[in-house]
Enzyme design. Sequence first.
Site, PDB file in Angstrom:
ATOM      1  N   HIS A 131      -6.291 -10.282  -3.682  1.00 45.99           N
ATOM      2  CA  HIS A 131      -5.298  -9.211  -3.475  1.00 45.99           C
ATOM      3  C   HIS A 131      -4.207  -9.301  -4.539  1.00 45.99           C
ATOM      4  O   HIS A 131      -3.017  -9.215  -4.230  1.00 45.99           O
ATOM      5  CB  HIS A 131      -4.696  -9.303  -2.070  1.00 45.99           C
ATOM      6  CG  HIS A 131      -5.626  -8.816  -0.988  1.00 45.99           C
ATOM      7  ND1 HIS A 131      -6.028  -7.508  -0.885  1.00 45.99           N
ATOM      8  CD2 HIS A 131      -6.249  -9.474   0.028  1.00 45.99           C
ATOM      9  CE1 HIS A 131      -6.855  -7.370   0.152  1.00 45.99           C
ATOM     10  NE2 HIS A 131      -7.009  -8.549   0.707  1.00 45.99           N
TER      11      HIS A 131
ATOM     12  N   ASP B 192      -2.552  -0.639  12.406  1.00 47.80           N
ATOM     13  CA  ASP B 192      -3.213   0.441  11.660  1.00 47.80           C
ATOM     14  C   ASP B 192      -4.447   0.950  12.400  1.00 47.80           C
ATOM     15  O   ASP B 192      -5.057   1.929  11.993  1.00 47.80           O
ATOM     16  CB  ASP B 192      -3.560   0.022  10.220  1.00 47.80           C
ATOM     17  CG  ASP B 192      -4.454  -1.204  10.140  1.00 47.80           C
ATOM     18  OD1 ASP B 192      -4.479  -2.011  11.093  1.00 47.80           O
ATOM     19  OD2 ASP B 192      -5.137  -1.355   9.106  1.00 47.80           O
TER      20      ASP B 192
ATOM     21  N   ASP C 298      -6.405 -14.587   2.057  1.00 45.41           N
ATOM     22  CA  ASP C 298      -7.510 -13.868   2.703  1.00 45.41           C
ATOM     23  C   ASP C 298      -8.396 -13.174   1.684  1.00 45.41           C
ATOM     24  O   ASP C 298      -7.985 -12.917   0.554  1.00 45.41           O
ATOM     25  CB  ASP C 298      -6.953 -12.808   3.677  1.00 45.41           C
ATOM     26  CG  ASP C 298      -6.085 -11.790   2.969  1.00 45.41           C
ATOM     27  OD1 ASP C 298      -5.175 -12.214   2.230  1.00 45.41           O
ATOM     28  OD2 ASP C 298      -6.314 -10.583   3.121  1.00 45.41           O
ATOM     29  N   GLU C 299      -9.598 -12.879   2.103  1.00 46.54           N
ATOM     30  CA  GLU C 299     -10.515 -11.971   1.414  1.00 46.54           C
ATOM     31  C   GLU C 299     -10.621 -12.232  -0.086  1.00 46.54           C
ATOM     32  O   GLU C 299     -10.432 -11.332  -0.893  1.00 46.54           O
ATOM     33  CB  GLU C 299     -10.065 -10.517   1.659  1.00 46.54           C
ATOM     34  CG  GLU C 299     -10.080 -10.160   3.134  1.00 46.54           C
ATOM     35  CD  GLU C 299      -9.722  -8.708   3.413  1.00 46.54           C
ATOM     36  OE1 GLU C 299     -10.356  -8.118   4.279  1.00 46.54           O
ATOM     37  OE2 GLU C 299      -8.788  -8.168   2.781  1.00 46.54           O
TER      38      GLU C 299
ATOM     39  N   TRP D  47      -0.746  -2.696   8.403  1.00 44.40           N
ATOM     40  CA  TRP D  47      -1.249  -2.429   7.052  1.00 44.40           C
ATOM     41  C   TRP D  47      -1.107  -0.943   6.804  1.00 44.40           C
ATOM     42  O   TRP D  47      -1.363  -0.132   7.696  1.00 44.40           O
ATOM     43  CB  TRP D  47      -2.710  -2.876   6.942  1.00 44.40           C
ATOM     44  CG  TRP D  47      -2.875  -4.323   7.263  1.00 44.40           C
ATOM     45  CD1 TRP D  47      -3.314  -4.854   8.446  1.00 44.40           C
ATOM     46  CD2 TRP D  47      -2.557  -5.440   6.418  1.00 44.40           C
ATOM     47  NE1 TRP D  47      -3.293  -6.225   8.367  1.00 44.40           N
ATOM     48  CE2 TRP D  47      -2.839  -6.614   7.139  1.00 44.40           C
ATOM     49  CE3 TRP D  47      -2.064  -5.554   5.110  1.00 44.40           C
ATOM     50  CZ2 TRP D  47      -2.646  -7.891   6.608  1.00 44.40           C
ATOM     51  CZ3 TRP D  47      -1.878  -6.819   4.583  1.00 44.40           C
ATOM     52  CH2 TRP D  47      -2.165  -7.973   5.328  1.00 44.40           C
ATOM     53  N   THR D  48      -0.711  -0.588   5.588  1.00 43.71           N
ATOM     54  CA  THR D  48      -0.270   0.798   5.407  1.00 43.71           C
ATOM     55  C   THR D  48      -1.136   1.632   4.460  1.00 43.71           C
ATOM     56  O   THR D  48      -0.647   2.578   3.853  1.00 43.71           O
ATOM     57  CB  THR D  48       1.194   0.826   4.921  1.00 43.71           C
ATOM     58  OG1 THR D  48       1.296   0.034   3.727  1.00 43.71           O
ATOM     59  CG2 THR D  48       2.144   0.296   5.970  1.00 43.71           C
ATOM     60  N   GLU D  49      -2.409   1.279   4.349  1.00 48.43           N
ATOM     61  CA  GLU D  49      -3.268   2.121   3.495  1.00 48.43           C
ATOM     62  C   GLU D  49      -3.139   3.596   3.875  1.00 48.43           C
ATOM     63  O   GLU D  49      -3.080   4.468   3.015  1.00 48.43           O
ATOM     64  CB  GLU D  49      -4.747   1.714   3.656  1.00 48.43           C
ATOM     65  CG  GLU D  49      -5.127   0.420   2.967  1.00 48.43           C
ATOM     66  CD  GLU D  49      -5.098  -0.772   3.929  1.00 48.43           C
ATOM     67  OE1 GLU D  49      -4.340  -0.728   4.931  1.00 48.43           O
ATOM     68  OE2 GLU D  49      -5.814  -1.754   3.671  1.00 48.43           O
TER      69      GLU D  49
ATOM     70  N   TRP E 168      -6.401 -13.859  12.157  1.00 44.22           N
ATOM     71  CA  TRP E 168      -6.489 -12.389  12.146  1.00 44.22           C
ATOM     72  C   TRP E 168      -7.869 -11.867  12.505  1.00 44.22           C
ATOM     73  O   TRP E 168      -8.026 -10.746  12.959  1.00 44.22           O
ATOM     74  CB  TRP E 168      -6.032 -11.823  10.799  1.00 44.22           C
ATOM     75  CG  TRP E 168      -6.913 -12.100   9.611  1.00 44.22           C
ATOM     76  CD1 TRP E 168      -6.960 -13.249   8.882  1.00 44.22           C
ATOM     77  CD2 TRP E 168      -7.842 -11.198   8.987  1.00 44.22           C
ATOM     78  NE1 TRP E 168      -7.869 -13.125   7.864  1.00 44.22           N
ATOM     79  CE2 TRP E 168      -8.416 -11.878   7.885  1.00 44.22           C
ATOM     80  CE3 TRP E 168      -8.228  -9.880   9.232  1.00 44.22           C
ATOM     81  CZ2 TRP E 168      -9.373 -11.291   7.050  1.00 44.22           C
ATOM     82  CZ3 TRP E 168      -9.166  -9.290   8.401  1.00 44.22           C
ATOM     83  CH2 TRP E 168      -9.724 -10.002   7.318  1.00 44.22           C
TER      84      TRP E 168
ATOM     85  N   TYR F 212      -3.431  -5.243  15.321  1.00 43.16           N
ATOM     86  CA  TYR F 212      -3.263  -4.457  14.100  1.00 43.16           C
ATOM     87  C   TYR F 212      -2.815  -3.039  14.438  1.00 43.16           C
ATOM     88  O   TYR F 212      -3.516  -2.286  15.114  1.00 43.16           O
ATOM     89  CB  TYR F 212      -4.567  -4.438  13.288  1.00 43.16           C
ATOM     90  CG  TYR F 212      -4.692  -5.619  12.349  1.00 43.16           C
ATOM     91  CD1 TYR F 212      -3.950  -6.783  12.562  1.00 43.16           C
ATOM     92  CD2 TYR F 212      -5.530  -5.573  11.238  1.00 43.16           C
ATOM     93  CE1 TYR F 212      -4.047  -7.864  11.696  1.00 43.16           C
ATOM     94  CE2 TYR F 212      -5.637  -6.659  10.374  1.00 43.16           C
ATOM     95  CZ  TYR F 212      -4.893  -7.801  10.618  1.00 43.16           C
ATOM     96  OH  TYR F 212      -4.995  -8.871   9.756  1.00 43.16           O
TER      97      TYR F 212
ATOM     98  N   ASP G 121       0.304  -7.171  -3.366  1.00 43.91           N
ATOM     99  CA  ASP G 121      -1.098  -6.861  -3.074  1.00 43.91           C
ATOM    100  C   ASP G 121      -1.696  -6.153  -4.286  1.00 43.91           C
ATOM    101  O   ASP G 121      -1.024  -5.978  -5.311  1.00 43.91           O
ATOM    102  CB  ASP G 121      -1.204  -5.999  -1.792  1.00 43.91           C
ATOM    103  CG  ASP G 121      -2.458  -6.335  -0.996  1.00 43.91           C
ATOM    104  OD1 ASP G 121      -3.563  -6.272  -1.587  1.00 43.91           O
ATOM    105  OD2 ASP G 121      -2.353  -6.670   0.193  1.00 43.91           O
TER     106      ASP G 121
ATOM    107  N   ARG H  26       0.869  -1.193   0.000  1.00 42.12           N
ATOM    108  CA  ARG H  26       0.000   0.000   0.000  1.00 42.12           C
ATOM    109  C   ARG H  26       0.902   1.238   0.000  1.00 42.12           C
ATOM    110  O   ARG H  26       0.644   2.194  -0.694  1.00 42.12           O
ATOM    111  CB  ARG H  26      -0.928  -0.022   1.194  1.00 42.12           C
ATOM    112  CG  ARG H  26      -2.200  -0.853   0.995  1.00 42.12           C
ATOM    113  CD  ARG H  26      -1.944  -2.296   0.553  1.00 42.12           C
ATOM    114  NE  ARG H  26      -3.144  -3.070   0.381  1.00 42.12           N
ATOM    115  CZ  ARG H  26      -3.750  -3.793   1.340  1.00 42.12           C
ATOM    116  NH1 ARG H  26      -3.228  -3.871   2.545  1.00 42.12           N
ATOM    117  NH2 ARG H  26      -4.862  -4.452   1.079  1.00 42.12           N
TER     118      ARG H  26
HETATM  119  C1  TNX Z   1      -7.695  -6.786   6.035  1.00 39.85           C
HETATM  120  S1  TNX Z   1      -5.830  -8.700   7.393  1.00 39.85           S
HETATM  121  C2  TNX Z   1      -6.689  -7.232   5.195  1.00 39.85           C
HETATM  122  C3  TNX Z   1      -5.750  -6.245   4.603  1.00 39.85           C
HETATM  123  C4  TNX Z   1      -6.113  -4.830   4.975  1.00 39.85           C
HETATM  124  C5  TNX Z   1      -6.481  -4.788   6.441  1.00 39.85           C
HETATM  125  C6  TNX Z   1      -6.728  -3.412   6.974  1.00 39.85           C
HETATM  126  C7  TNX Z   1      -5.892  -9.289   6.029  1.00 39.85           C
HETATM  127  C8  TNX Z   1      -5.428 -10.649   5.973  1.00 39.85           C
HETATM  128  N1  TNX Z   1      -6.388  -8.557   5.013  1.00 39.85           N
HETATM  129  O1  TNX Z   1      -5.689  -6.423   3.220  1.00 39.85           O
HETATM  130  O2  TNX Z   1      -5.033  -4.020   4.709  1.00 39.85           O
HETATM  131  O3  TNX Z   1      -7.644  -5.564   6.650  1.00 39.85           O
HETATM  132  O4  TNX Z   1      -6.827  -3.383   8.384  1.00 39.85           O
END
Ligand code: TNX
Length: 492
Positions: free
Chosen positions: A257, A419, A320-321, A467-469, A390, A417, A183, A154
């Site tokens: 990602h 952030d 993730d995600e 996390w560095t958004e 997480w 976290y 990412d 980020r």
């Molecule tokens: C979730 S934690 C994410 C990151 C984001 C973060 C922001 C994780 C495995 N995925 O991609 O940067 O939240 O807090």
Amino acid sequence: MKEVINEYNVVPLPVTMNEQPGRFYLNSDVPVVVNASQEVKNIASSLSTTVLDVAGIKLKPGGELHENVPTIVFDSIPGMEKEAYKLSVTPQQIKITASTPNGFYYGLQTLYQLLPVAIYSKERARNAEWSVPCVEIEDTPAFRYRGAMLDVCRHFASIDYIKKFIDVLAVHKMNTFHWHLTDDQGWRIEIKKYPKLTEIGSQRSETMVDYFYTHYPFKYDGKPHGGYYTQEEIKEVVAYAQSKYITVIPEIELPGHALAAIASYPELSCTPDSTYEVCKLWGVFDQVFCPTDTFFQFMEGVMDEVVELFPSSYIHIGGDEVHYGNQSWFTDPEIQNFIKEKKLVDEKGLEHYYLRRAADIVASKGKTMIGWDEIIDAGISPRKAVVMWWRHDRQHQLVKALENGYRVILTPRRPMYADFTQFGAHKVGRQWAGYNTIENLYNFPEPISHLMKGYENQVMGMQMSLWTERVADFKRLDFMVFPRLIALAEAA
Ligand code: TNX
């Protein structure tokens, strides 16, 4: 002579520390005696070098133990735990005892903390008094994995910053640096077989301001952002970390990602004819890697180079995600065929299929995969995967991971976290699921230890993740990470 009051500023606090009257004085009559391996001799000579550079005192090398001559001793004994050490300081002797170089290194870190803080200076310190308060210390870590993650995708971080970050980890006896290297918003590691990953994937044209819908229409900053590490630079960082007994674990994200990689090689997506951009937004996106031979060959090729660069026995593959919302997974005939052919239940089954293949690819290179806690349901053998937990709000996932035999690393958003804001009223950082105070970190993992009862051996340890958004410069980075990271070191 003025009486000196002994101070013991040792962080993290050793398991036992008995303060004693009196001090040991460094001077050029003090010999350094090492009864240990060559590697430990090197650690001892780093002490001599530092003391010479900063204090201008030339300790005597080698030699025998002489009675009545104050001496510094490194004494190897068998049978202590890998990272354990003892440190004894009397007016006559400083003695570090351990069984491995890791233990000696940590004993030395404690000794440095007992010296005047000027010992950390880069130049000759003029006014310090070079002595150490007497003490008896026995120390061993609570957890074998003590880590910090930095997201350099980020926002990019220079090699110089990374090294400073590693310095701070080492001083506090942390042993793992998890480097989040790929990412949506940037691919940061040179891969020789796929040069476009960095030619294209390491640069984004601009970045959104704030978050989704803070401004509508979205606002952008108009500033290009980019950067990547060459393989030479990566090797340099890995060697630097190794010299401080820190393992570097790389993270290469799949199948989500992945927009920076897809922008570089659109054939890795399910819609290869589209054009993609390195992502300018923060969030979670539908474009993920497509489960084609092209993709799995790509992953093999990337992993071949990654395992050469990182001696770590673990490789993080993300996981993730994974969103496949309105993208082609549900409608694309090829994907639907693939799901049928491989006898996968549904789209979720396909996501799990990736993760199993990833585990196999990583295992075929002699390494073990780490994945975010989404991997728990993928049906990977617990021998082949470590789970990074997480989602603090899904405690059942942690319990399930342990029950199913997985080793687990704890980095729950709360409180791990960095952030997240540090106080309720704080303006810097995110607050979407609460905030993380320094007390929360000191107390961890107490509030969840009942969940891990009976499975303590599977809990490898803990990690703070940044996390560095919203962390675009080093000042802010330092501000978000410290002092909370030190509180984690204390807890771990
Ligand atoms: C979730 S934690 C994410 C990151 C984001 C973060 C922001 C994780 C495995 N995925 O991609 O940067 O939240 O807090």
